[in-house]
Design a protein around this motif. Sequence first.
Motif, PDB file in Angstrom:
ATOM      1  N   VAL A   1     -11.181  -0.556 -10.677  1.00 19.23           N
ATOM      2  CA  VAL A   1     -11.487   0.876 -10.706  1.00 19.23           C
ATOM      3  C   VAL A   1     -10.970   1.509  -9.412  1.00 19.23           C
ATOM      4  O   VAL A   1     -11.121   0.921  -8.333  1.00 19.23           O
ATOM      5  CB  VAL A   1     -13.027   1.067 -10.792  1.00 19.23           C
ATOM      6  N   SER A   2     -10.371   2.669  -9.515  1.00 19.83           N
ATOM      7  CA  SER A   2      -9.809   3.378  -8.351  1.00 19.83           C
ATOM      8  C   SER A   2     -10.716   3.292  -7.127  1.00 19.83           C
ATOM      9  O   SER A   2     -11.887   3.660  -7.174  1.00 19.83           O
ATOM     10  CB  SER A   2      -9.586   4.847  -8.707  1.00 19.83           C
ATOM     11  N   LYS A   3     -10.139   2.852  -6.017  1.00 17.66           N
ATOM     12  CA  LYS A   3     -10.928   2.764  -4.783  1.00 17.66           C
ATOM     13  C   LYS A   3     -11.169   4.143  -4.174  1.00 17.66           C
ATOM     14  O   LYS A   3     -12.193   4.357  -3.516  1.00 17.66           O
ATOM     15  CB  LYS A   3     -10.196   1.899  -3.763  1.00 17.66           C
ATOM     16  N   GLU A   4     -10.233   5.066  -4.361  1.00 21.60           N
ATOM     17  CA  GLU A   4     -10.439   6.418  -3.818  1.00 21.60           C
ATOM     18  C   GLU A   4     -11.696   7.026  -4.444  1.00 21.60           C
ATOM     19  O   GLU A   4     -12.525   7.627  -3.758  1.00 21.60           O
ATOM     20  CB  GLU A   4      -9.231   7.313  -4.114  1.00 21.60           C
ATOM     21  N   ALA A   5     -11.797   6.885  -5.770  1.00 17.99           N
ATOM     22  CA  ALA A   5     -12.955   7.442  -6.474  1.00 17.99           C
ATOM     23  C   ALA A   5     -14.236   6.740  -6.043  1.00 17.99           C
ATOM     24  O   ALA A   5     -15.279   7.374  -5.857  1.00 17.99           O
ATOM     25  CB  ALA A   5     -12.754   7.314  -7.986  1.00 17.99           C
TER      26      ALA A   5
ATOM     27  N   ALA B   1      -7.560   9.384  -7.069  1.00 19.50           N
ATOM     28  CA  ALA B   1      -6.408   8.479  -7.053  1.00 19.50           C
ATOM     29  C   ALA B   1      -5.127   9.234  -7.391  1.00 19.50           C
ATOM     30  O   ALA B   1      -4.075   9.006  -6.779  1.00 19.50           O
ATOM     31  CB  ALA B   1      -6.637   7.330  -8.038  1.00 19.50           C
TER      32      ALA B   1
ATOM     33  N   GLY C   1       2.985  -0.146  -3.091  1.00 19.85           N
ATOM     34  CA  GLY C   1       2.004  -1.093  -2.578  1.00 19.85           C
ATOM     35  C   GLY C   1       0.561  -0.642  -2.697  1.00 19.85           C
ATOM     36  O   GLY C   1      -0.333  -1.349  -2.234  1.00 19.85           O
ATOM     37  N   HIS C   2       0.314   0.493  -3.311  1.00 20.75           N
ATOM     38  CA  HIS C   2      -1.060   1.005  -3.409  1.00 20.75           C
ATOM     39  C   HIS C   2      -1.758   0.488  -4.673  1.00 20.75           C
ATOM     40  O   HIS C   2      -2.048   1.246  -5.602  1.00 20.75           O
ATOM     41  CB  HIS C   2      -1.055   2.533  -3.345  1.00 20.75           C
ATOM     42  N   ALA C   3      -2.064  -0.790  -4.669  1.00 18.91           N
ATOM     43  CA  ALA C   3      -2.663  -1.420  -5.846  1.00 18.91           C
ATOM     44  C   ALA C   3      -4.102  -0.961  -6.082  1.00 18.91           C
ATOM     45  O   ALA C   3      -4.561  -0.878  -7.213  1.00 18.91           O
ATOM     46  CB  ALA C   3      -2.613  -2.937  -5.694  1.00 18.91           C
ATOM     47  N   GLY C   4      -4.808  -0.656  -4.993  1.00 18.76           N
ATOM     48  CA  GLY C   4      -6.213  -0.297  -5.116  1.00 18.76           C
ATOM     49  C   GLY C   4      -6.458   1.042  -5.797  1.00 18.76           C
ATOM     50  O   GLY C   4      -7.583   1.337  -6.192  1.00 18.76           O
ATOM     51  N   SER C   5      -5.411   1.843  -5.924  1.00 17.70           N
ATOM     52  CA  SER C   5      -5.583   3.173  -6.530  1.00 17.70           C
ATOM     53  C   SER C   5      -5.651   3.118  -8.047  1.00 17.70           C
ATOM     54  O   SER C   5      -6.180   4.030  -8.668  1.00 17.70           O
ATOM     55  CB  SER C   5      -4.420   4.089  -6.137  1.00 17.70           C
ATOM     56  N   ARG C   6      -5.104   2.085  -8.650  1.00 20.21           N
ATOM     57  CA  ARG C   6      -5.048   1.955 -10.110  1.00 20.21           C
ATOM     58  C   ARG C   6      -4.366   3.160 -10.758  1.00 20.21           C
ATOM     59  O   ARG C   6      -4.927   3.814 -11.642  1.00 20.21           O
ATOM     60  CB  ARG C   6      -6.441   1.723 -10.727  1.00 20.21           C
TER      61      ARG C   6
ATOM     62  N   LEU D   1      -7.114   1.289   1.558  1.00 21.58           N
ATOM     63  CA  LEU D   1      -7.475   0.991   0.151  1.00 21.58           C
ATOM     64  C   LEU D   1      -6.295   0.460  -0.656  1.00 21.58           C
ATOM     65  O   LEU D   1      -6.169   0.774  -1.841  1.00 21.58           O
ATOM     66  CB  LEU D   1      -8.019   2.268  -0.529  1.00 21.58           C
ATOM     67  N   MET D   2      -5.425  -0.340  -0.058  1.00 19.65           N
ATOM     68  CA  MET D   2      -4.209  -0.755  -0.759  1.00 19.65           C
ATOM     69  C   MET D   2      -4.368  -1.981  -1.662  1.00 19.65           C
ATOM     70  O   MET D   2      -3.689  -2.107  -2.669  1.00 19.65           O
ATOM     71  CB  MET D   2      -3.088  -0.989   0.253  1.00 19.65           C
ATOM     72  N   SER D   3      -5.224  -2.915  -1.290  1.00 20.20           N
ATOM     73  CA  SER D   3      -5.335  -4.163  -2.055  1.00 20.20           C
ATOM     74  C   SER D   3      -6.049  -3.961  -3.392  1.00 20.20           C
ATOM     75  O   SER D   3      -6.852  -3.051  -3.555  1.00 20.20           O
ATOM     76  CB  SER D   3      -6.112  -5.187  -1.225  1.00 20.20           C
ATOM     77  N   TYR D   4      -5.754  -4.843  -4.351  1.00 21.53           N
ATOM     78  CA  TYR D   4      -6.524  -4.873  -5.595  1.00 21.53           C
ATOM     79  C   TYR D   4      -8.001  -5.176  -5.324  1.00 21.53           C
ATOM     80  O   TYR D   4      -8.869  -4.749  -6.065  1.00 21.53           O
ATOM     81  CB  TYR D   4      -6.029  -6.001  -6.516  1.00 21.53           C
TER      82      TYR D   4
ATOM     83  N   SER E   1       1.260   0.560  -7.798  1.00 20.63           N
ATOM     84  CA  SER E   1       1.021  -0.709  -7.095  1.00 20.63           C
ATOM     85  C   SER E   1       2.314  -1.316  -6.566  1.00 20.63           C
ATOM     86  O   SER E   1       2.394  -1.694  -5.403  1.00 20.63           O
ATOM     87  CB  SER E   1       0.382  -1.737  -8.037  1.00 20.63           C
TER      88      SER E   1
ATOM     89  N   SER F   1      -8.108  -2.541 -17.010  1.00 12.99           N
ATOM     90  CA  SER F   1      -7.542  -1.689 -15.951  1.00 12.99           C
ATOM     91  C   SER F   1      -7.484  -2.359 -14.578  1.00 12.99           C
ATOM     92  O   SER F   1      -7.196  -1.687 -13.582  1.00 12.99           O
ATOM     93  CB  SER F   1      -8.346  -0.388 -15.838  1.00 12.99           C
TER      94      SER F   1
END
Lengths: 429, 429
Positions: free
Chosen positions: B288-292, A292, A257-262, B62-65, A253, B285
């Motif tokens: 949850v991962s946005k890619e998934a 991710a 900056g890739h926060a959405g990947s967790r 998919l960068m944002s939380y 994150s 967490s």
Amino acid sequence: MVVGIDKAASAADSVVSSAKKTPTAIPSDSVINLARGDPTMYQPYWRRMGDKCTVVIPGHDLMSYFSDPGNLCWFLMPELDDAIRRLHRVVGNAVVDDDRYIIVGTGSTQLFQAVLFALSSPQNPDTEPLSVVAAAPFYSIKHGNMGMSSFSSHVVGQPLILHGLVPHLVSYPEETEFLCSGLYKWAGDAYSFDKDGAYVELVTSPNNPDGTIREAVANREGGKLIHDLAYYWPQYTPITSKADYDIMLFTFSKATGHAGSRIGWAIVKDKQVAAKMVKYIELSSIGVSKEAQLRAAKILEVIAEDCASSGPDKEENFFEHGHRLMSDRWEKLREVVKRNGVFSLPKYPRDFCNFKGKDTDSSPAFAWLKAKDGLNCDNLLREFKIITRGGPNFGVDSDYTRVSMLSLDEEFNLFLERLAEIKGAANRM
Amino acid sequence: MVVGIDKAASAADSVVSSAKKTPTAIPSDSVINLARGDPTMYQPYWRRMGDKCTVVIPGHDLMSYFSDPGNLCWFLMPELDDAIRRLHRVVGNAVVDDDRYIIVGTGSTQLFQAVLFALSSPQNPDTEPLSVVAAAPFYSIKHGNMGMSSFSSHVVGQPLILHGLVPHLVSYPEETEFLCSGLYKWAGDAYSFDKDGAYVELVTSPNNPDGTIREAVANREGGKLIHDLAYYWPQYTPITSKADYDIMLFTFSKATGHAGSRIGWAIVKDKQVAAKMVKYIELSSIGVSKEAQLRAAKILEVIAEDCASSGPDKEENFFEHGHRLMSDRWEKLREVVKRNGVFSLPKYPRDFCNFKGKDTDSSPAFAWLKAKDGLNCDNLLREFKIITRGGPNFGVDSDYTRVSMLSLDEEFNLFLERLAEIKGAANRM
């Protein structure tokens, strides 16, 4: 990153949502939410990279639970392991020798809890739960230490997230206490910790909220350390040495900056600690999303490759870009603060950065803004439709507030404009 | 799926690793590991689908939380929410009216823990931790009930995962107990539960390990139910009605075979329960991962579309394919079992499946194999290099063992060959 992932106070505050995929023009009377640390600033950089970081995942790929059955961290994809080690070697910010274990987590939030489990289990019924401390200011909910009962009732006894609200706090104390574990408990400020026996001190460096470089402060017998190095990257601070601590946490994150990947990772020296962390992640989520991991591996690899390449036509790499952006923002902010005379900002020592090969200034991910004459800094900014996170959230007075420096350009510029207007208003108060 | 994600016993057992991307010919003397439920059987189907389910993710996406700041489950991507609801409507296996909350988790494992948190918090220091029960056989570690202390020392006091070993157990009791939470505790078999006060009963239907259709059994005052419906899909069991329970858990792993994505979802009636589950996932967490999520949305959408389409040239949809494969495997297995006379298998009632529009047999994801004459079933199979999970792991006798039916074709066929050879050997024992 474990602290500082705190997010918008309410939907009403979220008029400017960085969840949108493409930046839009912001109405000049919008509320700007800089309370959360959503690192949307880097999005234009990644957009300019075009297809270089694109991942393509066919429907039949990444299906098994297992990534690397022979590895202690059986769910870590080997390509992510490689990319993490390569990036740290190129940047020079952490020791990643072959005898160090890399553990991937669903954000470093999950890893923080994995470390607590690793350091406190098996439970010994004859001893107290392991004490967990951090030096103030750290991100918390209210002043002072929090006992489990008062904390728990605060956290879970209130309406938690009502429809239409977005979450506004994720903090070390809350993450430590929310399950009322018998294994560990939050024990407050490391400066005032004076109990005998085993404890864990969290060291966040550079620190959130104030950007300072930190060392452990409790330094008592029986202490173990967790180093949260979420911000120890060249865009935020000079890289002065390779960090070589027992347990180090990093996060995708804040690095890119890739926060959405967790995606977060830990670098761990001790095998038994690493094995117990893996066990925690197995029990809490049976591993970490492979999609991710694949994407993080790709992006970290591209950055490492860019950083390692050289030549006269070499383009600005990600960290050079990030540092230029952050330096520029800090310069503008300091200029506005200097001109209006209502606020002050911390000063950071200039230091030699091994990555950049020259003396550089710190440009932290958050501005730790202080209002003069004891004014409530958070309230003052709210009058100008700027939402920040006030000092009491970090265990200090309300003349301090924390401002995210990682918003989109449009938001940051509007923030500066409004900050510049504050002088007269503050004089009237 | 919460139970049954238990995996290989050791690296030595993992000669046939389903983590490999492409199936390879299996040496005829290989150890076959059918102890874990890695659903690799579906991989060839998804490979044949070509690009239809491919996702392409550019570096800036998919960068944002945040996924949907206005939604109670702020990290759930709207396209996944839509795909989940659509698929359940097409299959007819669960009520997903608009007033139901969908909560996404890092596998249903995380959701199980989110539900425990939701039902047990805030902590009331005057009452006992909430009791958590399930009807035997359920996946556990040893016979009988486990008190917290003995359980904890067993779980975390042993060398957990040594280098070269892959994990071999993730179970309801262990997931409930590993953090020694003061909020809830494992209280064993629901059949023998006789305490007053609040409790939670886990109902897994179809059940793991034995494939039976389950209802709650404790039925005492103060009870709440969690329905784990991981296997309530047309390839495993007739869909007899739309499930309409308070809290229902599903998982991408068992529905489509995408275990590596770590995507599960809960369908929840009560808003406060849903909100606390979101809080748990936020604290453990931060989403949850946005890619998934993106990939799950794509794949579930394709399945729903295929199921909804009709016409004379219509190809076999995913569930028809899965059911044909599973029925075929069960038929072959029953044939071998019948011929060699050493084992028996449960019989399941034939029932009308609303999805298929006809009477169908059950074809559970695990075979609950029983050896005759009190033989130790797990040990007997191990002599033939077949690794399974023995009855004592589920709180029953060692003449039972659980065999995964979801392996790759090559493994399953080798399993049948070896099973057919057992007769003579068993007679000698």
